[in-house]
Design a protein around this motif. Structure first.
Motif, PDB file in Angstrom:
ATOM      1  N   LYS A   1     105.872   5.343  -4.719  1.00 25.30           N
ATOM      2  CA  LYS A   1     105.414   6.525  -3.990  1.00 25.30           C
ATOM      3  C   LYS A   1     105.217   6.196  -2.513  1.00 25.30           C
ATOM      4  N   ALA A   2     104.722   4.998  -2.231  1.00 19.34           N
ATOM      5  CA  ALA A   2     104.515   4.590  -0.836  1.00 19.34           C
ATOM      6  C   ALA A   2     105.851   4.483  -0.106  1.00 19.34           C
ATOM      7  N   LYS A   3     106.885   4.003  -0.806  1.00 17.50           N
ATOM      8  CA  LYS A   3     108.209   3.919  -0.182  1.00 17.50           C
ATOM      9  C   LYS A   3     108.708   5.305   0.197  1.00 17.50           C
ATOM     10  N   VAL A   4     108.516   6.276  -0.691  1.00 19.19           N
ATOM     11  CA  VAL A   4     108.933   7.654  -0.398  1.00 19.19           C
ATOM     12  C   VAL A   4     108.139   8.196   0.786  1.00 19.19           C
ATOM     13  N   ALA A   5     106.830   7.905   0.805  1.00 16.34           N
ATOM     14  CA  ALA A   5     105.985   8.367   1.908  1.00 16.34           C
ATOM     15  C   ALA A   5     106.441   7.765   3.229  1.00 16.34           C
ATOM     16  N   LEU A   6     106.808   6.494   3.205  1.00 18.25           N
ATOM     17  CA  LEU A   6     107.299   5.860   4.429  1.00 18.25           C
ATOM     18  C   LEU A   6     108.630   6.476   4.868  1.00 18.25           C
ATOM     19  N   ALA A   7     109.458   6.845   3.911  1.00 17.57           N
ATOM     20  CA  ALA A   7     110.713   7.514   4.255  1.00 17.57           C
ATOM     21  C   ALA A   7     110.431   8.869   4.903  1.00 17.57           C
ATOM     22  N   LEU A   8     109.433   9.594   4.374  1.00 18.24           N
ATOM     23  CA  LEU A   8     109.045  10.867   4.995  1.00 18.24           C
ATOM     24  C   LEU A   8     108.531  10.654   6.411  1.00 18.24           C
ATOM     25  N   LEU A   9     107.763   9.597   6.596  1.00 18.68           N
ATOM     26  CA  LEU A   9     107.242   9.297   7.926  1.00 18.68           C
ATOM     27  C   LEU A   9     108.383   8.970   8.888  1.00 18.68           C
ATOM     28  N   ALA A  10     109.356   8.204   8.407  1.00 17.75           N
ATOM     29  CA  ALA A  10     110.524   7.898   9.241  1.00 17.75           C
ATOM     30  C   ALA A  10     111.282   9.177   9.576  1.00 17.75           C
ATOM     31  N   THR A  11     111.380  10.074   8.610  1.00 17.07           N
ATOM     32  CA  THR A  11     112.035  11.356   8.844  1.00 17.07           C
ATOM     33  C   THR A  11     111.292  12.148   9.909  1.00 17.07           C
ATOM     34  N   ALA A  12     109.967  12.094   9.865  1.00 17.23           N
ATOM     35  CA  ALA A  12     109.166  12.793  10.876  1.00 17.23           C
ATOM     36  C   ALA A  12     109.457  12.246  12.273  1.00 17.23           C
ATOM     37  N   VAL A  13     109.615  10.948  12.364  1.00 14.36           N
ATOM     38  CA  VAL A  13     109.926  10.336  13.664  1.00 14.36           C
ATOM     39  C   VAL A  13     111.302  10.784  14.138  1.00 14.36           C
ATOM     40  N   VAL A  14     112.270  10.783  13.227  1.00 13.18           N
ATOM     41  CA  VAL A  14     113.613  11.230  13.594  1.00 13.18           C
ATOM     42  C   VAL A  14     113.584  12.685  14.048  1.00 13.18           C
ATOM     43  N   LEU A  15     112.842  13.528  13.318  1.00  6.87           N
ATOM     44  CA  LEU A  15     112.748  14.934  13.708  1.00  6.87           C
ATOM     45  C   LEU A  15     112.088  15.098  15.073  1.00  6.87           C
ATOM     46  N   ALA A  16     111.121  14.253  15.374  1.00  5.42           N
ATOM     47  CA  ALA A  16     110.491  14.321  16.694  1.00  5.42           C
ATOM     48  C   ALA A  16     111.512  13.995  17.785  1.00  5.42           C
ATOM     49  N   LEU A  17     112.377  13.034  17.507  1.00  2.00           N
ATOM     50  CA  LEU A  17     113.437  12.712  18.476  1.00  2.00           C
ATOM     51  C   LEU A  17     114.447  13.855  18.592  1.00  2.00           C
ATOM     52  N   VAL A  18     114.760  14.461  17.454  1.00  2.00           N
ATOM     53  CA  VAL A  18     115.665  15.606  17.477  1.00  2.00           C
ATOM     54  C   VAL A  18     115.035  16.745  18.273  1.00  2.00           C
ATOM     55  N   ALA A  19     113.726  16.895  18.146  1.00  2.00           N
ATOM     56  CA  ALA A  19     113.034  17.941  18.894  1.00  2.00           C
ATOM     57  C   ALA A  19     113.235  17.768  20.395  1.00  2.00           C
ATOM     58  N   ALA A  20     113.203  16.529  20.858  1.00  2.00           N
ATOM     59  CA  ALA A  20     113.414  16.289  22.287  1.00  2.00           C
ATOM     60  C   ALA A  20     114.828  16.687  22.701  1.00  2.00           C
ATOM     61  N   VAL A  21     115.785  16.361  21.851  1.00  2.00           N
ATOM     62  CA  VAL A  21     117.175  16.729  22.157  1.00  2.00           C
ATOM     63  C   VAL A  21     117.334  18.250  22.151  1.00  2.00           C
ATOM     64  N   VAL A  22     116.737  18.878  21.144  1.00  2.00           N
ATOM     65  CA  VAL A  22     116.840  20.330  21.036  1.00  2.00           C
ATOM     66  C   VAL A  22     116.208  20.986  22.247  1.00  2.00           C
ATOM     67  N   LEU A  23     115.052  20.442  22.661  1.00  2.00           N
ATOM     68  CA  LEU A  23     114.390  20.992  23.842  1.00  2.00           C
ATOM     69  C   LEU A  23     115.273  20.909  25.068  1.00  2.00           C
ATOM     70  N   ALA A  24     116.029  19.840  25.158  1.00  2.00           N
ATOM     71  CA  ALA A  24     116.864  19.634  26.352  1.00  2.00           C
ATOM     72  C   ALA A  24     118.187  20.372  26.290  1.00  2.00           C
ATOM     73  N   ASN A  25     118.593  20.821  25.112  1.00  2.00           N
ATOM     74  CA  ASN A  25     119.946  21.360  24.981  1.00  2.00           C
ATOM     75  C   ASN A  25     120.035  22.751  24.359  1.00  2.00           C
ATOM     76  N   ALA A  26     120.555  22.800  23.163  1.00  2.00           N
ATOM     77  CA  ALA A  26     121.020  24.045  22.551  1.00  2.00           C
ATOM     78  C   ALA A  26     119.961  25.118  22.387  1.00  2.00           C
ATOM     79  N   GLY A  27     118.805  24.775  21.853  1.00  2.00           N
ATOM     80  CA  GLY A  27     117.787  25.792  21.612  1.00  2.00           C
ATOM     81  C   GLY A  27     117.336  26.479  22.875  1.00  2.00           C
TER      82      GLY A  27
END
Length: 133
Positions: free
Chosen positions: A43-69
């Motif tokens: 379960k902790a491994k899955v939680a860490l994967a979710l946390l990593a996903t959150a970090v990736v989404l935060a980076l995507v948010a920066a790209v989205v802010l700068a571009n298409a959206g």
């Protein structure tokens, strides 16, 4: 054979049986604890994967802010700064949701071997009843 030596032998046998039962219970509880900890580790491994996903989404948010959206909202007449807030805020809320779920799943309470703890407490209560009663 005297009654006293028979009583001692019976008490000795009873004590040996109780000790054997306690050891057997402890072995089973240790095995259950290992299994439960392994399950919680998964379960902790899955939680860490979710946390990593959150970090990736935060980076995507920066790209989205700068571009298409931002560009898309600006083309429909939304001021650029409002467009940036709308798009960035939406992606950030999703990232915060993933991070909150991951942190909840990684809490010490959720990773503790709770079933084993309950079983050991129940076993202790049963032993107390048998010895005391």
């Amino acid at each position: 054979m005297s009654h006293e030596s028979g009583s001692r032998r019976a008490a000795s046998t009873l004590f040996a049986n109780v000790a054997d039962s306690v050891l057997r219970i402890l072995r089973k509880e240790a095995k259950l604890a290992r299994a439960e900890l392994a399950e919680n580790f998964d379960k902790a491994k899955v939680a860490l994967a979710l946390l990593a996903t959150a970090v990736v989404l935060a980076l995507v948010a920066a790209v989205v802010l700068a571009n298409a959206g931002v560009s898309a909202l600006v083309t429909v007449g939304v001021p650029p700064w409002v467009a940036a807030l709308i798009v960035g805020g939406t992606v950030l809320l999703i990232a915060v949701g993933f991070a909150a779920k991951a942190m909840s799943d990684l809490s010490a309470e959720s990773l503790a071997p709770s079933r084993t703890i309950r079983n050991v407490q129940r076993d202790i209560d049963v032993l107390k009843e048998r010895i005391g009663g």
